[in-house]
Design a protein around this motif. Structure first.
Motif, PDB file in Angstrom:
ATOM      1  N   GLN A  99       0.868  -1.172   0.000  1.00 58.74           N
ATOM      2  CA  GLN A  99       0.000   0.000   0.000  1.00 58.74           C
ATOM      3  C   GLN A  99       0.904   1.222   0.000  1.00 58.74           C
ATOM      4  OE1 GLN A  99      -3.466   0.294   2.674  1.00 58.74           O
ATOM      5  NE2 GLN A  99      -2.499   2.178   3.402  1.00 58.74           N
ATOM      6  N   TYR A 100       0.638   2.165  -0.892  1.00 61.40           N
ATOM      7  CA  TYR A 100       1.438   3.374  -1.009  1.00 61.40           C
ATOM      8  C   TYR A 100       0.842   4.491  -0.160  1.00 61.40           C
ATOM      9  CZ  TYR A 100       2.626   1.011  -5.452  1.00 61.40           C
ATOM     10  OH  TYR A 100       2.987   0.114  -6.418  1.00 61.40           O
ATOM     11  N   GLU A 101       1.722   5.341   0.398  1.00 55.36           N
ATOM     12  CA  GLU A 101       1.289   6.506   1.161  1.00 55.36           C
ATOM     13  C   GLU A 101       2.089   7.730   0.737  1.00 55.36           C
ATOM     14  OE1 GLU A 101       1.668   5.704   5.331  1.00 55.36           O
ATOM     15  OE2 GLU A 101       0.082   4.201   5.298  1.00 55.36           O
TER      16      GLU A 101
ATOM     17  N   THR B 276      13.636  -2.985  -5.907  1.00 54.53           N
ATOM     18  CA  THR B 276      14.020  -2.524  -7.236  1.00 54.53           C
ATOM     19  C   THR B 276      13.144  -1.389  -7.746  1.00 54.53           C
ATOM     20  OG1 THR B 276      12.662  -4.206  -8.326  1.00 54.53           O
ATOM     21  CG2 THR B 276      14.959  -4.775  -7.879  1.00 54.53           C
ATOM     22  N   SER B 277      12.041  -1.110  -7.077  1.00 46.89           N
ATOM     23  CA  SER B 277      11.072  -0.120  -7.565  1.00 46.89           C
ATOM     24  C   SER B 277      10.976   1.143  -6.717  1.00 46.89           C
ATOM     25  CB  SER B 277       9.684  -0.767  -7.641  1.00 46.89           C
ATOM     26  OG  SER B 277       9.695  -1.876  -8.490  1.00 46.89           O
ATOM     27  N   PHE B 278      11.634   1.193  -5.577  1.00 51.41           N
ATOM     28  CA  PHE B 278      11.418   2.305  -4.653  1.00 51.41           C
ATOM     29  C   PHE B 278      11.780   3.658  -5.255  1.00 51.41           C
ATOM     30  CE2 PHE B 278      15.820   1.439  -3.722  1.00 51.41           C
ATOM     31  CZ  PHE B 278      16.361   2.674  -3.386  1.00 51.41           C
TER      32      PHE B 278
ATOM     33  N   GLY C 276       4.744  -1.961   8.592  1.00 52.65           N
ATOM     34  CA  GLY C 276       4.758  -0.632   8.018  1.00 52.65           C
ATOM     35  C   GLY C 276       4.273   0.362   9.047  1.00 52.65           C
ATOM     36  N   PRO C 277       4.327   1.620   8.741  1.00 52.54           N
ATOM     37  CA  PRO C 277       4.812   2.125   7.466  1.00 52.54           C
ATOM     38  C   PRO C 277       6.340   2.080   7.405  1.00 52.54           C
ATOM     39  CG  PRO C 277       4.225   3.957   8.878  1.00 52.54           C
ATOM     40  CD  PRO C 277       3.857   2.691   9.616  1.00 52.54           C
ATOM     41  N   MET C 278       6.838   1.927   6.205  1.00 51.44           N
ATOM     42  CA  MET C 278       8.263   1.892   5.939  1.00 51.44           C
ATOM     43  C   MET C 278       8.569   3.027   4.969  1.00 51.44           C
ATOM     44  SD  MET C 278      10.571  -1.182   4.300  1.00 51.44           S
ATOM     45  CE  MET C 278       9.868  -1.106   2.658  1.00 51.44           C
ATOM     46  N   SER C 279       9.471   3.917   5.372  1.00 50.45           N
ATOM     47  CA  SER C 279       9.877   5.015   4.516  1.00 50.45           C
ATOM     48  C   SER C 279      10.692   4.490   3.328  1.00 50.45           C
ATOM     49  CB  SER C 279      10.733   6.011   5.305  1.00 50.45           C
ATOM     50  OG  SER C 279      11.234   7.010   4.437  1.00 50.45           O
ATOM     51  N   LEU C 280      10.496   5.109   2.187  1.00 57.61           N
ATOM     52  CA  LEU C 280      11.297   4.760   1.011  1.00 57.61           C
ATOM     53  C   LEU C 280      12.547   5.618   0.910  1.00 57.61           C
ATOM     54  CD1 LEU C 280       8.516   4.254  -1.689  1.00 57.61           C
ATOM     55  CD2 LEU C 280       9.665   2.531  -0.294  1.00 57.61           C
ATOM     56  N   ARG C 281      12.682   6.602   1.797  1.00 58.39           N
ATOM     57  CA  ARG C 281      13.844   7.490   1.796  1.00 58.39           C
ATOM     58  C   ARG C 281      14.978   6.890   2.641  1.00 58.39           C
ATOM     59  NH1 ARG C 281      13.172  11.638  -1.473  1.00 58.39           N
ATOM     60  NH2 ARG C 281      11.037  12.348  -1.649  1.00 58.39           N
ATOM     61  N   PRO C 282      16.212   7.096   2.201  1.00 56.45           N
ATOM     62  CA  PRO C 282      17.348   6.642   3.007  1.00 56.45           C
ATOM     63  C   PRO C 282      17.338   7.361   4.352  1.00 56.45           C
ATOM     64  CG  PRO C 282      18.080   7.411   0.850  1.00 56.45           C
ATOM     65  CD  PRO C 282      16.625   7.743   0.971  1.00 56.45           C
TER      66      PRO C 282
ATOM     67  N   GLU D 162       5.920   8.131  -0.487  1.00 61.48           N
ATOM     68  CA  GLU D 162       6.927   8.338   0.557  1.00 61.48           C
ATOM     69  C   GLU D 162       7.097   7.123   1.462  1.00 61.48           C
ATOM     70  OE1 GLU D 162       8.995  10.985   1.215  1.00 61.48           O
ATOM     71  OE2 GLU D 162       8.320  11.890  -0.656  1.00 61.48           O
ATOM     72  N   ARG D 163       5.996   6.416   1.711  1.00 62.37           N
ATOM     73  CA  ARG D 163       6.012   5.257   2.614  1.00 62.37           C
ATOM     74  C   ARG D 163       5.174   4.138   2.010  1.00 62.37           C
ATOM     75  NH1 ARG D 163       5.172   9.622   6.551  1.00 62.37           N
ATOM     76  NH2 ARG D 163       2.970   9.430   6.105  1.00 62.37           N
ATOM     77  N   VAL D 164       5.444   2.928   2.472  1.00 59.89           N
ATOM     78  CA  VAL D 164       4.671   1.766   2.044  1.00 59.89           C
ATOM     79  C   VAL D 164       4.353   0.884   3.245  1.00 59.89           C
ATOM     80  CG1 VAL D 164       5.574   1.706  -0.322  1.00 59.89           C
ATOM     81  CG2 VAL D 164       6.776   0.454   1.479  1.00 59.89           C
TER      82      VAL D 164
END
Length: 64
Positions: A6-8, A33-35, A57-63, A44-46
């Protein structure tokens, strides 16, 4: 059993979901591979879902 993401957005609002995967490992490989593409699209999060139920989750896609 199916797995999906799920995308946020940055406000924590759900903005969509990924395709479904038969295996958790497939879903986790796909997000790895898709972040970058997702970040470019404003995700921003998934959250990982199993049959529609949140697993983590939520898990940030940012380093960090």
């Amino acid at each position: 059993m199916t797995w999906s993401w799920q995308y946020e957005n940055s406000a924590g609002e759900a903005t969509g979901t990924s395709e479904t995967f038969d295996q958790r490992s497939e879903a986790e490989t796909w997000i790895g591979t898709s972040f970058e593409d997702l970040l470019e699209d404003g995700v921003e999060r998934v959250r990982l879902l199993q049959d529609g139920t949140e697993v983590y989750g939520p898990m940030s896609l940012r380093p960090e």
